[in-house]
Design an enzyme around this catalytic site. Sequence first.
Site, PDB file in Angstrom:
ATOM      1  N   CYS A   1      -0.409   4.144   2.038  1.00  0.00           N
ATOM      2  CA  CYS A   1      -0.270   4.031   3.501  1.00  0.00           C
ATOM      3  C   CYS A   1       1.176   4.275   3.920  1.00  0.00           C
ATOM      4  O   CYS A   1       1.434   4.894   4.947  1.00  0.00           O
ATOM      5  CB  CYS A   1      -0.620   2.635   4.013  1.00  0.00           C
ATOM      6  SG  CYS A   1      -2.011   1.861   3.253  1.00  0.00           S
ATOM      7  N   ASP A   2       2.113   3.738   3.154  1.00  0.00           N
ATOM      8  CA  ASP A   2       3.499   3.668   3.633  1.00  0.00           C
ATOM      9  C   ASP A   2       4.485   4.540   2.861  1.00  0.00           C
ATOM     10  O   ASP A   2       5.652   4.641   3.260  1.00  0.00           O
ATOM     11  CB  ASP A   2       3.973   2.203   3.590  1.00  0.00           C
ATOM     12  CG  ASP A   2       3.102   1.310   4.462  1.00  0.00           C
ATOM     13  OD1 ASP A   2       2.628   1.811   5.508  1.00  0.00           O
ATOM     14  OD2 ASP A   2       2.872   0.145   4.108  1.00  0.00           O
TER      15      ASP A   2
ATOM     16  N   CYS B   1       0.833  -1.207   0.000  1.00  0.00           N
ATOM     17  CA  CYS B   1       0.000   0.000   0.000  1.00  0.00           C
ATOM     18  C   CYS B   1       0.866   1.255   0.000  1.00  0.00           C
ATOM     19  O   CYS B   1       1.318   1.711   1.057  1.00  0.00           O
ATOM     20  CB  CYS B   1      -0.933  -0.002   1.202  1.00  0.00           C
ATOM     21  SG  CYS B   1      -1.942   1.479   1.278  1.00  0.00           S
TER      22      CYS B   1
END
Length: 312
Positions: free
Chosen positions: A141-142, A138
């Site tokens: 997200c990261d 992701c």
Amino acid sequence: MDQEFENIKCLIIGSGPAGYTAAIYAARADLKPVVYQGLQPGGQLTITTEVDNFPGYPEGITGPEMMEQLKKQAERFGTEARWGIVTEVDFSSRPFKISADDGKRIMADSVIIATGASAKWLGIESEKKFNGQGVSACATCDGFFYRGKDVAIVGGGDTAAEEATYLAKLCKKVYMIVRRDELRASKAMQEKVFNTPNIEVMWNHTTKEILGDFSGVNGVLLQNVKTGEDKQLAIHGFFVAIGHSPNTEIFKGKLDMDDMEYIKTVPGSAKTSVEGVFAAGDVQDHHYRQAITAAGSGCMAAIEAERFLSSK
Ligand code: NDP
């Protein structure tokens, strides 16, 4: 009836756009739906940033915001959204018997499955070893953790293209590892990739191994599938964006599925192979996989559940 069971008219498993749209319709039809939110409450949209293609949001909306609004809308009409995961289903007779990890045992008159799909992994050893230490599925997200660094993303679909352009805004350089000599992504997304100067597409390459040490990922070993040559890149983040598989584990052997283990529905409907069990969203759709199509099929599932219940 067995006292230890809780009776529910309409049980909805999953809380993405399909699950909550089904809940809105089922609640308005007075079916008092209960939603089990599952492992990822709000579904895949909670790990995306902007959603620009859902009708009704001219300025776009973030995925998490949109899911919060869908949940609130479903609750406004009396939906009960529970934290928890459905662990076992018995569809052999009605009412259906369901167990959840909150200890509840349920007798459901109808069930709507909206468990969605999850990211696929390459399946190499080093991917597991460095998961959370430089390997992620992701980017939104990261990606933040790799500001100013060099990263790689594997995949050539819309997800990989979208995430590569997202990463390019944060990172110094993004290598996009593509196993063929073309992208599967839409033309519009391809243009974005090709017009982003710090994305380099590594055509015809597969990933042999992700390299690193105790502090995490520091490189990747690729192989050119045309020439057989190996190539090493120095990177700190490795993102996997190669598609999804449906979350159908607990339904295996209980409902008809296709060869990719997506739940089969009667064309043009949300009906599964068991009367009274319906499926909506990505768990039964590997073609469109959009929030709006998931929402549409959630609506269909709820209307069909209501008709099914009133016919009994
Ligand atoms: P896709 O299945 O479309 O693409 C997967 C990509 O990963 C392909 O390029 C595929 O290569 C590659 N791939 C698969 N397995 C491997 C592997 N083992 N090693 C290396 N590469 C691999 O998945 P997406 O998640 O990109 O998209 C899913 C759906 O969601 C699509 O319908 C897409 O259009 C849609 N979507 C739409 C968006 C939007 O409209 N904004 C955003 C994101 C997704 P190959 O091509 O060779 O098979």
